[in-house]
Scaffold this motif. Structure first.
Motif, mmCIF file in Angstrom:
data_model
loop_
_atom_site.group_PDB
_atom_site.id
_atom_site.type_symbol
_atom_site.label_atom_id
_atom_site.label_comp_id
_atom_site.label_asym_id
_atom_site.label_seq_id
_atom_site.Cartn_x
_atom_site.Cartn_y
_atom_site.Cartn_z
ATOM 1 N N THR A 40 1.236 -0.752 -0.641
ATOM 2 C CA THR A 40 0.186 -0.018 0.171
ATOM 3 C C THR A 40 0.825 1.240 -0.532
ATOM 4 N N GLU A 41 0.391 2.354 -0.379
ATOM 5 C CA GLU A 41 1.179 4.009 -0.231
ATOM 6 C C GLU A 41 1.588 3.919 1.318
ATOM 7 N N GLU A 42 1.026 3.210 2.171
ATOM 8 C CA GLU A 42 1.154 3.958 3.586
ATOM 9 C C GLU A 42 2.716 2.723 3.344
ATOM 10 N N HIS A 43 2.061 1.872 3.049
ATOM 11 C CA HIS A 43 3.267 0.861 3.362
ATOM 12 C C HIS A 43 4.733 1.389 2.674
ATOM 13 N N GLN A 44 4.737 2.080 1.534
ATOM 14 C CA GLN A 44 5.915 2.484 1.146
ATOM 15 C C GLN A 44 6.591 3.200 0.907
ATOM 16 N N ALA A 45 5.735 4.340 1.693
ATOM 17 C CA ALA A 45 5.985 5.354 2.171
ATOM 18 C C ALA A 45 7.021 4.826 3.809
ATOM 19 N N LEU A 47 8.475 2.069 4.620
ATOM 20 C CA LEU A 47 9.924 1.548 3.743
ATOM 21 C C LEU A 47 10.609 3.020 3.013
ATOM 22 N N SER A 48 10.258 3.409 2.439
ATOM 23 C CA SER A 48 11.045 4.243 1.825
ATOM 24 C C SER A 48 11.745 5.342 3.625
ATOM 25 N N LEU A 54 18.187 4.323 7.639
ATOM 26 C CA LEU A 54 19.351 3.713 7.683
ATOM 27 C C LEU A 54 20.613 3.951 6.606
ATOM 28 N N HIS A 55 20.218 3.636 4.939
ATOM 29 C CA HIS A 55 21.239 3.758 4.563
ATOM 30 C C HIS A 55 21.679 5.202 4.275
ATOM 31 N N TRP A 56 23.122 6.323 4.480
ATOM 32 C CA TRP A 56 23.151 6.766 4.579
ATOM 33 C C TRP A 56 23.903 7.750 3.181
ATOM 34 N N SER A 71 15.388 11.991 11.739
ATOM 35 C CA SER A 71 14.212 11.296 11.185
ATOM 36 C C SER A 71 14.218 10.011 11.971
ATOM 37 N N ALA A 72 14.875 9.877 12.572
ATOM 38 C CA ALA A 72 15.114 8.348 13.178
ATOM 39 C C ALA A 72 13.873 8.144 14.210
ATOM 40 N N THR A 73 14.210 9.070 14.670
ATOM 41 C CA THR A 73 13.739 9.144 16.519
ATOM 42 C C THR A 73 11.552 9.393 15.270
ATOM 43 N N LEU A 74 11.607 9.652 14.584
ATOM 44 C CA LEU A 74 10.191 9.968 13.750
ATOM 45 C C LEU A 74 9.815 8.346 12.949
ATOM 46 N N VAL A 75 11.004 7.989 12.635
ATOM 47 C CA VAL A 75 10.764 6.759 12.102
ATOM 48 C C VAL A 75 9.934 5.044 13.271
ATOM 49 N N LEU A 76 11.035 5.739 14.315
ATOM 50 C CA LEU A 76 10.956 4.867 15.281
ATOM 51 C C LEU A 76 9.138 5.033 16.244
#
Lengths: 240, 148
Positions: A40-45, A47-48, A54-56, A71-76
């Motif tokens: 889904t778009e939500e999961h694609q976002a 994953l991105s 993680l990939h710098w 941004s790491a804090t937001l993802v967590l």
């Protein structure tokens, strides 16, 4: 996307094998992206976002540590909110690995931690490392058995060996995670993270590395590069 | 009260087929999804993937047979027995079909990457099928003891 639909996606992805030491990944990024369109778009976002945390390698030279940490804090936070506990744990583990490595590098360089700076690492290891700064392995050797070998390789300036150890450790960790999830979003993310390791390893190229290093040096030196080149020319006596 | 008992009797008659069909639908769709995914990643062997994805359909057939066995004139004497046997058989068939679908999906996923393990990989699905047959056989045996 309900859980059943992950069955199609996971079955459409080729096996990554038992090791990341391969010449060519079993699926190209283009084909992988096509299959990931089943998400889904939500999961694609999401994953991105996870990949960007993680990939710098996509970061340019002007990136700011604080933005990365934010941004790491937001993802967590997103993962906690959506109850992806395993995934959160997995991302946190990778971030902690980076923080520990950063700590080891800081200390090897002889730097003292700048307490004025609010954060110097990502994940939840920062305070622990600051407390055990003088301890050889930050008192983490029982939780992270690889610290001793990484420390040793860093002292020998064997950065390739450090990379190898970290790849091994990460690969093993992701293998363990993938054996607990088969047909869900966590399995998809684990697959993509493992694919990234395979892709990075297979793309390692000494010539390209030198080229990239030279471009970074050129950027770092900026206008001084011309000056240093001028000195060389003077010493050779070719131009003046 | 009598009406409720009679209604439960009819629920028991139809439960094996209804629940069996629900389970088979879910199981076959999961296995079919896996087959479709595997077909994207392979160049051959499509027939065997589609073939084994139909394995969870057996439970629906077993449910139909149990329904015919339980089907009789419903009265207050036999309705409780029919309800008990029918509903439990239906639930068992439904769950076994769903989990057989999961086993088949995993078998397709595994054998896609390693074609030589195809035969072995469907063994777990066959074992699940065995449990469905147990329920079927003993439902037939027990239904013989329910008054006509």
């Amino acid at each position: 996307m309900n859980s059943d639909q992950y069955i199609t996606l996971m079955s459409a992805l080729p096996s990554l094998g038992k090791t990341y030491h391969v010449d060519i990944p079993p699926i190209s990024r283009f084909q992988l992206e096509k299959r990931l369109n089943l998400l889904t778009e939500e999961h694609q976002a999401l994953l991105s976002d996870i990949e960007s945390v993680l990939h710098w390698d996509h970061l340019n030279s002007h990136y700011d540590d604080s933005e990365l940490i934010q941004s790491a804090t937001l993802v967590l936070e997103q993962l906690t909110h959506k109850h992806y506990d395993t995934l959160r744990e997995m991302i946190l583990w990778r971030l902690n690995l980076r923080t520990i490595l950063a700590g080891l590098r800081y200390r090897q360089r002889g730097d003292e931690l700048n307490h004025q700076q609010s954060h110097w690492g990502v994940g939840d290891m920062e305070a622990h490392i600051e407390t055990y700064w003088q301890h050889p392995y930050f008192n983490l050797q029982s939780r992270f058995h690889w610290i001793a070998s990484v420390q040793e390789s860093l002292q020998k300036n064997d950065t390739m060996q450090v990379e190898r150890i970290l790849f091994d450790v990460t690969w093993q960790y992701l293998q363990r995670c993938s054996s607990q999830h088969y047909f869900d979003f966590t399995a998809v993310v684990t697959y993509v993270l493992r694919w990234n390791l395979v892709s990075r390893w297979s793309s390692y190229d000494a010539d390209k590395g030198v080229e990239h290093f030279q471009s970074l040096m050129a950027f770092a030196l900026g206008e001084y590069q011309q000056l240093s080149m001028g000195i060389v020319v003077d010493q050779n006596g070719d131009s003046k | 009260m009598e009406t409720v008992i009679l209604m439960l009797g009819w629920v028991g008659v139809f439960a094996p087929v209804a629940l069996g069909v629900i389970g088979s639908t879910i199981g076959c769709s999961r296995a079919g999804m896996s087959a479709c995914g595997a077909m994207l990643d392979t160049e051959s062997g499509y027939g065997k993937f589609v073939g084994i994805s139909a394995m969870p359909s057996t439970q629906a057939v077993l449910g139909i047979v149990v329904m015919f066995t339980l089907n009789r004139e419903i009265n207050t004497l036999n309705a409780p027995g029919i309800f008990g046997v029918g509903i439990l058989t239906g639930i068992a068939l439904m769950l076994s079909a769903i989990h057989q679908g999961n086993s088949v999906a995993s078998a397709i996923n595994a054998s896609k990457n390693k074609p030589e393990i195809f035969g072995l990989s469907i063994a777990p699905a066959a074992i699940v099928e065995g449990f469905a047959v147990f329920v079927f056989v003993f439902a037939l045996v027990v239904s013989g003891a329910i008054p006509q």
